[in-house]
Design a protein around this motif. Structure first.
Motif, PDB file in Angstrom:
ATOM      1  N   GLU A 113     -25.339  10.855 -28.904  1.00 52.50           N
ATOM      2  CA  GLU A 113     -26.123  10.368 -30.060  1.00 52.50           C
ATOM      3  C   GLU A 113     -27.109  11.440 -30.557  1.00 52.50           C
ATOM      4  O   GLU A 113     -27.358  11.558 -31.753  1.00 52.50           O
ATOM      5  CB  GLU A 113     -26.840   9.031 -29.726  1.00 52.50           C
ATOM      6  CG  GLU A 113     -27.839   9.095 -28.613  1.00 52.50           C
ATOM      7  CD  GLU A 113     -27.208   8.896 -27.228  1.00 52.50           C
ATOM      8  OE1 GLU A 113     -27.953   8.541 -26.322  1.00 52.50           O
ATOM      9  OE2 GLU A 113     -25.988   9.119 -27.067  1.00 52.50           O
ATOM     10  N   GLU A 114     -27.632  12.261 -29.639  1.00 56.68           N
ATOM     11  CA  GLU A 114     -28.567  13.321 -30.048  1.00 56.68           C
ATOM     12  C   GLU A 114     -27.800  14.463 -30.724  1.00 56.68           C
ATOM     13  O   GLU A 114     -28.326  15.150 -31.585  1.00 56.68           O
ATOM     14  CB  GLU A 114     -29.307  13.877 -28.834  1.00 56.68           C
ATOM     15  CG  GLU A 114     -30.170  12.847 -28.130  1.00 56.68           C
ATOM     16  CD  GLU A 114     -30.552  13.297 -26.748  1.00 56.68           C
ATOM     17  OE1 GLU A 114     -31.742  13.181 -26.409  1.00 56.68           O
ATOM     18  OE2 GLU A 114     -29.680  13.772 -25.990  1.00 56.68           O
ATOM     19  N   SER A 120     -37.073  20.124 -34.976  1.00 58.20           N
ATOM     20  CA  SER A 120     -36.465  19.498 -33.793  1.00 58.20           C
ATOM     21  C   SER A 120     -37.302  19.773 -32.554  1.00 58.20           C
ATOM     22  O   SER A 120     -37.802  20.881 -32.360  1.00 58.20           O
ATOM     23  CB  SER A 120     -35.053  20.067 -33.586  1.00 58.20           C
ATOM     24  OG  SER A 120     -34.619  19.780 -32.286  1.00 58.20           O
ATOM     25  N   GLU A 164     -27.330  14.119 -34.467  1.00 61.56           N
ATOM     26  CA  GLU A 164     -28.598  14.344 -35.164  1.00 61.56           C
ATOM     27  C   GLU A 164     -28.897  15.846 -35.242  1.00 61.56           C
ATOM     28  O   GLU A 164     -29.315  16.364 -36.269  1.00 61.56           O
ATOM     29  CB  GLU A 164     -29.708  13.636 -34.375  1.00 61.56           C
ATOM     30  CG  GLU A 164     -30.973  13.418 -35.168  1.00 61.56           C
ATOM     31  CD  GLU A 164     -32.037  12.764 -34.312  1.00 61.56           C
ATOM     32  OE1 GLU A 164     -33.113  13.358 -34.191  1.00 61.56           O
ATOM     33  OE2 GLU A 164     -31.757  11.695 -33.731  1.00 61.56           O
ATOM     34  N   ARG A 211     -27.005  18.256 -37.840  1.00 62.10           N
ATOM     35  CA  ARG A 211     -27.538  18.452 -39.208  1.00 62.10           C
ATOM     36  C   ARG A 211     -28.404  19.713 -39.256  1.00 62.10           C
ATOM     37  O   ARG A 211     -28.387  20.454 -40.234  1.00 62.10           O
ATOM     38  CB  ARG A 211     -28.361  17.225 -39.620  1.00 62.10           C
ATOM     39  CG  ARG A 211     -27.501  16.029 -39.995  1.00 62.10           C
ATOM     40  CD  ARG A 211     -28.161  15.193 -41.088  1.00 62.10           C
ATOM     41  NE  ARG A 211     -29.447  14.654 -40.638  1.00 62.10           N
ATOM     42  CZ  ARG A 211     -29.581  13.508 -39.978  1.00 62.10           C
ATOM     43  NH1 ARG A 211     -28.517  12.783 -39.695  1.00 62.10           N
ATOM     44  NH2 ARG A 211     -30.760  13.092 -39.621  1.00 62.10           N
TER      45      ARG A 211
END
Lengths: 276, 331
Positions: free
Chosen positions: B42-43, B20, B46, B49
């Motif tokens: 939205e980030e 990341s 991600e 995970r």
């Protein structure tokens, strides 16, 4: 009259000698300080290279420790399930023969050793060679000017020695740099392989969960996946087992071979994934 | 709601989360969140995970609550006002035994040479030999110890360098963390407002105000070798007294044939046991260094280091103050 003249000449000589002495002393001091500044610069550069090397080696050691205590530990759990399926050589998973229970046992020992280790920085083998400042130089005289000339000579000698020390420090710095590069390359390969390894373990675990212990439930593709995971475990283990430097302080040839093996493995996986 | 990344203690340095761009790896392989990062919805999914994949379970996301512009400005003013670099103690730059590397020769050339016609000449020769070998180099030997001290304790104050030990770099990093925090608050409070990157950067470097003090610890401090050497000004540390450790021996040496064909012998002298003289000299020099290094060198160095740290702290505070005013205008 003659006596006065002799007196004047004597005084003149003393003043001249003192000025000359001051000039030479000043020159010697400047040279001396310059030499020490060169030595200091070289030593600072060497120290920085050493710090960078220690960080790189520490980072690699920590990564190895982390992989052992997380991914490898998880893999061993999956491996225990895998051996219970009783695949034989004709089943296409030859990798199981390479990854024997003895290797698994070795990993168990390593993991328990790592878990008992304190989280402190690892001190690497000292590969530094000492250097000396010394030697025989100088001249013994009694006059003040001669003493100053001697100081200047010492300073010149010091200056030449500073060059030698700077060269030595540079050489040691280069050795540190080589170790740093090797350790960083190994850490990078290990990190990338570990990411794939974890995915492999998770996939294998879910596959065994789904297909159960009956080997007839496994398709050829499934067996290939299992083989790939075991293969990856072998490559990761070989990286974990490879030292960067040997007991003589030399960079090991094996470390380069292991990095190449890891990179080759990554390329193969990348290639296989492109094929998909 | 916007979130920020938290890395709790216990990171095992596995490196999985380094994929990341919001995560920064430290030199030892453990990780920290990148400064000032605010994750939008939205980030967030991600990054979740990566949080779930962390084997040590030290990653988490924390909801951020927005402050008003006035609250942020007050915070900036307060933090600028309170900003100060910790002043090191004298102990933190103290002399350490590892800096002592005085290398004296173990013996000198010319021992056991029965070349001297008298006891006094042999004694004088011993004196000259030990002077040449070590006595005349005592100042350089002390300077070498000071040089080691400089490299070990003071070099981090010499100049700005992006290395983990460098004082100026670390000081700038601590100011930068404050700026990043402000950036995070501003992004939350006014998502539409863009703060120019240069306003969130620290540009302070050691300037001319600190020049003389830096020059002092970098070079002038070597001249304090004279002050340490002055500790050895007593006559017991004179060249003659060290020469007394040397032994003078005599021997009948064949000197050809006399007038009536008889063998002629003369007494010749030599010097030996210079090693003891050199050992004593080295020991005295080391004792002088150990006893007076703190007083003669460390104290002077400390007053300079203190000046440099306080001066640089003020410079950084001035920069933070300027940034506060600039950001205030943007807000």
């Amino acid at each position: 009259m003659i006596l006065e003249a002799i007196g004047a000449v004597t005084v003149g000589k003393v003043v001249h000698d003192m000025r000359e002495s001051d000039r030479l002393n000043e020159q010697a001091e400047k040279k001396n300080l310059k030499s020490f500044s060169r030595i200091a610069e070289a030593q600072i550069a060497q120290r920085e290279a050493e710090e960078t090397m220690n960080s790189a080696v520490l980072r690699l050691t920590n990564r190895k420790r982390a992989v052992l205590s997380s991914s490898m530990k998880d893999f061993l759990k999956v491996y225990e399930k895998l051996v219970k399926i009783n695949f034989v050589e004709s089943d296409g998973i030859r990798e199981l023969d390479n990854f024997t229970p003895a290797i698994a046992e070795d990993l168990h020992t390593q993991i328990s050793a790592v878990q008992n280790m304190p989280q402190t920085p690892v001190i690497t083998k000292n590969v530094v060679v000492g250097w000396l400042i010394g030697g025989i130089f100088g001249a013994v005289t009694s006059s003040i000017v001669d003493d100053s000339k001697k100081n200047l000579d010492l300073a010149r000698m010091q200056s030449r020695q500073a060059d030698v020390i700077a060269q030595q420090a540079k050489g040691i710095g280069l050795a540190y740099q080589a170790i740093t590069e090797r350790a960083s390359a190994m850490t990078d390969v290990l990190t990338k392989l570990n990411i794939l390894f974890i995915k492999g373990i998770q996939y294998t675990d879910s596959l065994i969960e789904e297909r159960g212990r009956d080997k007839r439930n496994y398709t050829l593709e499934d067996r290939k996946s299992l083989a790939a995971c075991i293969n990856l475990a072998g490559v990761v283990k070989s990286i974990l087992d490879t030292p960067i430097i040997d007991t003589e302080g030399e960079i090991t040839k094996k470390s380069l071979e292991t990095i190449q093996l890891g990179e080759h493995c990554l390329q193969e996986i990348d290639f296989a994934m492109r094929g998909i | 709601m916007a979130k920020k990344i938290i890395v709790s203690p216990g990171c095992i340095a596995c490196g999985l989360c380094t994929v990341s761009s919001y995560i920064e790896e430290r030199p030892d392989g453990t990780v920290v969140p990148k400064g000032g990062v605010v994750l939008e919805e939205e980030e967030e999914s991600e990054f979740q995970r990566i949080v779930d994949g962390c084997p040590a379970k030290v990653l988490s996301l924390e909801t951020l609550f927005s402050k008003s512009s006035q609250e942020i400005i007050s915070q900036m003013e307060r933090e600028t006002e309170e900003f100060a670099l910790p002043v090191p103690t004298m102990e933190s730059i103290s002399y350490k035994e590892e800096y002592m590397n005085i290398n004296a020769p173990t013996a000198v050339y010319g021992e056991y040479h029965y070349d001297y016609s008298s006891y006094n000449r042999a004694k004088e020769a011993a004196k000259q030999a030990i002077d040449k070998a070590f006595y005349s180099q005592r100042r350089t030997a002390i300077q070498n110890v000071i040089n080691n001290y400089q490299v070990g304790e003071l070099s981090r104050y010499f100049e700005y360098k992006e290395t983990p030990e460098n004082f100026y770099y670390l000081a700038n990093q601590s100011a930068l963390r404050i700026l990043e925090q402000w950036g995070q608050e501003i992004r939350l409070c006014k998502p539409g407002v863009r703060i120019p990157d240069r306003m969130l950067m620290i540009q302070t470097r050691p300037d001319s105000k600190l020049k003389y003090h830096i020059q002092f610890i970098k070079s002038d401090i070597l001249t304090f070798a004279d002050a340490i050497l002055a500790e050895l000004s007593d006559s017991v540390y004179s060249l003659s007294s060290y020469a007394d450790y040397c032994d003078i021996d005599d021997e009948e040496v064949y000197a050809g044939e006399g007038m009536f064909g008889r063998s002629k012998y003369v007494t010749k002298y030599c010097f030996s046991n210079t090693s003891e003289a050199l050992r004593e000299m080295k020991k005295d020099l080391e004792d002088a260094c150990r006893n007076s290094f703190t007083e003669k060198v460390v104290k002077q160095a400390y007053s300079c280091v203190k000046y440099i740290v306080e001066g640089y702290s003020k410079d950084l505070q001035t920069e933070l103050n300027t940034k506060t005013r600039e950001i205030q205008k943007v807000l």
